[in-house]
Write a protein that holds these residues in place. Sequence first.
Motif, PDB file in Angstrom:
ATOM      1  N   ARG A   1      36.075  32.364  35.897  1.00  0.00           N
ATOM      2  CA  ARG A   1      36.547  33.742  35.964  1.00  0.00           C
ATOM      3  C   ARG A   1      35.838  34.460  37.111  1.00  0.00           C
ATOM      4  O   ARG A   1      34.715  34.106  37.486  1.00  0.00           O
ATOM      5  CB  ARG A   1      36.278  34.476  34.654  1.00  0.00           C
ATOM      6  CG  ARG A   1      37.094  33.958  33.485  1.00  0.00           C
ATOM      7  CD  ARG A   1      38.577  34.257  33.712  1.00  0.00           C
ATOM      8  NE  ARG A   1      39.382  33.866  32.582  1.00  0.00           N
ATOM      9  CZ  ARG A   1      40.250  32.863  32.602  1.00  0.00           C
ATOM     10  NH1 ARG A   1      40.381  32.120  33.683  1.00  0.00           N
ATOM     11  NH2 ARG A   1      40.982  32.586  31.557  1.00  0.00           N
ATOM     12  N   PRO A   2      36.469  35.477  37.667  1.00  0.00           N
ATOM     13  CA  PRO A   2      35.873  36.193  38.801  1.00  0.00           C
ATOM     14  C   PRO A   2      34.580  36.911  38.427  1.00  0.00           C
ATOM     15  O   PRO A   2      34.384  37.300  37.276  1.00  0.00           O
ATOM     16  CB  PRO A   2      36.946  37.206  39.191  1.00  0.00           C
ATOM     17  CG  PRO A   2      38.123  36.951  38.363  1.00  0.00           C
ATOM     18  CD  PRO A   2      37.768  35.979  37.302  1.00  0.00           C
TER      19      PRO A   2
ATOM     20  N   TYR B   1      48.294  33.492  36.423  1.00  0.00           N
ATOM     21  CA  TYR B   1      47.140  33.724  37.297  1.00  0.00           C
ATOM     22  C   TYR B   1      46.926  32.551  38.245  1.00  0.00           C
ATOM     23  O   TYR B   1      47.105  31.401  37.877  1.00  0.00           O
ATOM     24  CB  TYR B   1      45.876  33.893  36.456  1.00  0.00           C
ATOM     25  CG  TYR B   1      45.707  35.287  35.894  1.00  0.00           C
ATOM     26  CD1 TYR B   1      44.967  36.246  36.583  1.00  0.00           C
ATOM     27  CD2 TYR B   1      46.285  35.634  34.683  1.00  0.00           C
ATOM     28  CE1 TYR B   1      44.801  37.512  36.075  1.00  0.00           C
ATOM     29  CE2 TYR B   1      46.123  36.907  34.159  1.00  0.00           C
ATOM     30  CZ  TYR B   1      45.382  37.837  34.862  1.00  0.00           C
ATOM     31  OH  TYR B   1      45.217  39.100  34.353  1.00  0.00           O
ATOM     32  N   TYR B   2      46.499  32.898  39.464  1.00  0.00           N
ATOM     33  CA  TYR B   2      46.158  31.907  40.490  1.00  0.00           C
ATOM     34  C   TYR B   2      44.802  32.262  41.080  1.00  0.00           C
ATOM     35  O   TYR B   2      44.497  33.440  41.309  1.00  0.00           O
ATOM     36  CB  TYR B   2      47.191  31.919  41.615  1.00  0.00           C
ATOM     37  CG  TYR B   2      48.572  31.536  41.179  1.00  0.00           C
ATOM     38  CD1 TYR B   2      48.993  30.216  41.219  1.00  0.00           C
ATOM     39  CD2 TYR B   2      49.470  32.498  40.722  1.00  0.00           C
ATOM     40  CE1 TYR B   2      50.268  29.853  40.819  1.00  0.00           C
ATOM     41  CE2 TYR B   2      50.749  32.145  40.314  1.00  0.00           C
ATOM     42  CZ  TYR B   2      51.138  30.831  40.369  1.00  0.00           C
ATOM     43  OH  TYR B   2      52.393  30.480  39.957  1.00  0.00           O
ATOM     44  N   ARG B   3      43.998  31.239  41.320  1.00  0.00           N
ATOM     45  CA  ARG B   3      42.777  31.399  42.097  1.00  0.00           C
ATOM     46  C   ARG B   3      43.139  31.000  43.518  1.00  0.00           C
ATOM     47  O   ARG B   3      43.567  29.866  43.756  1.00  0.00           O
ATOM     48  CB  ARG B   3      41.664  30.509  41.536  1.00  0.00           C
ATOM     49  CG  ARG B   3      41.165  30.990  40.185  1.00  0.00           C
ATOM     50  CD  ARG B   3      40.052  30.103  39.630  1.00  0.00           C
ATOM     51  NE  ARG B   3      40.481  28.737  39.377  1.00  0.00           N
ATOM     52  CZ  ARG B   3      41.086  28.337  38.267  1.00  0.00           C
ATOM     53  NH1 ARG B   3      41.353  29.194  37.305  1.00  0.00           N
ATOM     54  NH2 ARG B   3      41.440  27.075  38.111  1.00  0.00           N
TER      55      ARG B   3
ATOM     56  N   GLU C   1      42.279  31.240  47.898  1.00  0.00           N
ATOM     57  CA  GLU C   1      41.279  31.421  48.945  1.00  0.00           C
ATOM     58  C   GLU C   1      42.009  31.678  50.251  1.00  0.00           C
ATOM     59  O   GLU C   1      42.933  30.936  50.608  1.00  0.00           O
ATOM     60  CB  GLU C   1      40.423  30.159  49.059  1.00  0.00           C
ATOM     61  CG  GLU C   1      39.333  30.256  50.096  1.00  0.00           C
ATOM     62  CD  GLU C   1      38.483  28.996  50.142  1.00  0.00           C
ATOM     63  OE1 GLU C   1      38.174  28.546  51.269  1.00  0.00           O
ATOM     64  OE2 GLU C   1      38.154  28.455  49.071  1.00  0.00           O
TER      65      GLU C   1
ATOM     66  N   ARG D   1      37.726  34.543  48.152  1.00  0.00           N
ATOM     67  CA  ARG D   1      38.455  34.027  46.994  1.00  0.00           C
ATOM     68  C   ARG D   1      38.857  35.168  46.065  1.00  0.00           C
ATOM     69  O   ARG D   1      38.049  36.044  45.767  1.00  0.00           O
ATOM     70  CB  ARG D   1      37.603  32.989  46.262  1.00  0.00           C
ATOM     71  CG  ARG D   1      37.332  31.790  47.164  1.00  0.00           C
ATOM     72  CD  ARG D   1      36.543  30.699  46.495  1.00  0.00           C
ATOM     73  NE  ARG D   1      35.330  31.214  45.891  1.00  0.00           N
ATOM     74  CZ  ARG D   1      34.856  30.791  44.730  1.00  0.00           C
ATOM     75  NH1 ARG D   1      35.478  29.858  44.036  1.00  0.00           N
ATOM     76  NH2 ARG D   1      33.738  31.295  44.242  1.00  0.00           N
TER      77      ARG D   1
ATOM     78  N   TRP E   1      41.487  36.478  42.566  1.00  0.00           N
ATOM     79  CA  TRP E   1      42.203  36.152  41.330  1.00  0.00           C
ATOM     80  C   TRP E   1      43.430  37.037  41.310  1.00  0.00           C
ATOM     81  O   TRP E   1      43.320  38.261  41.170  1.00  0.00           O
ATOM     82  CB  TRP E   1      41.304  36.428  40.141  1.00  0.00           C
ATOM     83  CG  TRP E   1      41.629  35.698  38.884  1.00  0.00           C
ATOM     84  CD1 TRP E   1      42.110  34.429  38.769  1.00  0.00           C
ATOM     85  CD2 TRP E   1      41.459  36.174  37.549  1.00  0.00           C
ATOM     86  NE1 TRP E   1      42.240  34.090  37.445  1.00  0.00           N
ATOM     87  CE2 TRP E   1      41.848  35.145  36.677  1.00  0.00           C
ATOM     88  CE3 TRP E   1      41.007  37.361  37.005  1.00  0.00           C
ATOM     89  CZ2 TRP E   1      41.806  35.279  35.297  1.00  0.00           C
ATOM     90  CZ3 TRP E   1      40.956  37.482  35.636  1.00  0.00           C
ATOM     91  CH2 TRP E   1      41.364  36.457  34.796  1.00  0.00           C
TER      92      TRP E   1
ATOM     93  N   PHE F   1      36.068  36.384  43.405  1.00  0.00           N
ATOM     94  CA  PHE F   1      35.060  35.366  43.095  1.00  0.00           C
ATOM     95  C   PHE F   1      33.914  35.530  44.086  1.00  0.00           C
ATOM     96  O   PHE F   1      34.136  35.876  45.243  1.00  0.00           O
ATOM     97  CB  PHE F   1      35.654  33.970  43.193  1.00  0.00           C
ATOM     98  CG  PHE F   1      36.658  33.671  42.106  1.00  0.00           C
ATOM     99  CD1 PHE F   1      36.244  33.193  40.883  1.00  0.00           C
ATOM    100  CD2 PHE F   1      37.997  33.910  42.324  1.00  0.00           C
ATOM    101  CE1 PHE F   1      37.160  32.922  39.885  1.00  0.00           C
ATOM    102  CE2 PHE F   1      38.933  33.638  41.326  1.00  0.00           C
ATOM    103  CZ  PHE F   1      38.510  33.153  40.099  1.00  0.00           C
TER     104      PHE F   1
END
Length: 93
Positions: free
Chosen positions: A2-3, A59-61, A63, A69, A71, A92
Amino acid sequence: PRPVRLLAPPEPIEAMALLPDDPPVMFLWRGARHRIRRADGPERIAAEWWRRDGEPRDYYRVEDEAGRRFWVYRQGLYRPGVAALWFLHGFFG
């Protein structure tokens, strides 16, 4: 994961994805363009089963090219002819 930092509330972004269920390849937030270099997801988070309100969020992480980075999520399920609503929810470390 998680961020480290969350935005409350999540902020709307303009995002472009190649396919409706794909992560964004680019998004615009506060006038800055972020081209995505790497993405992971989706992770679907939905309201509790006993609640009838609220749409699921994918949700997508992601970069960007500068290594930052984020969320991000798409609200609701894909519906033909309806523009997807995207939001930035956190950062992040």
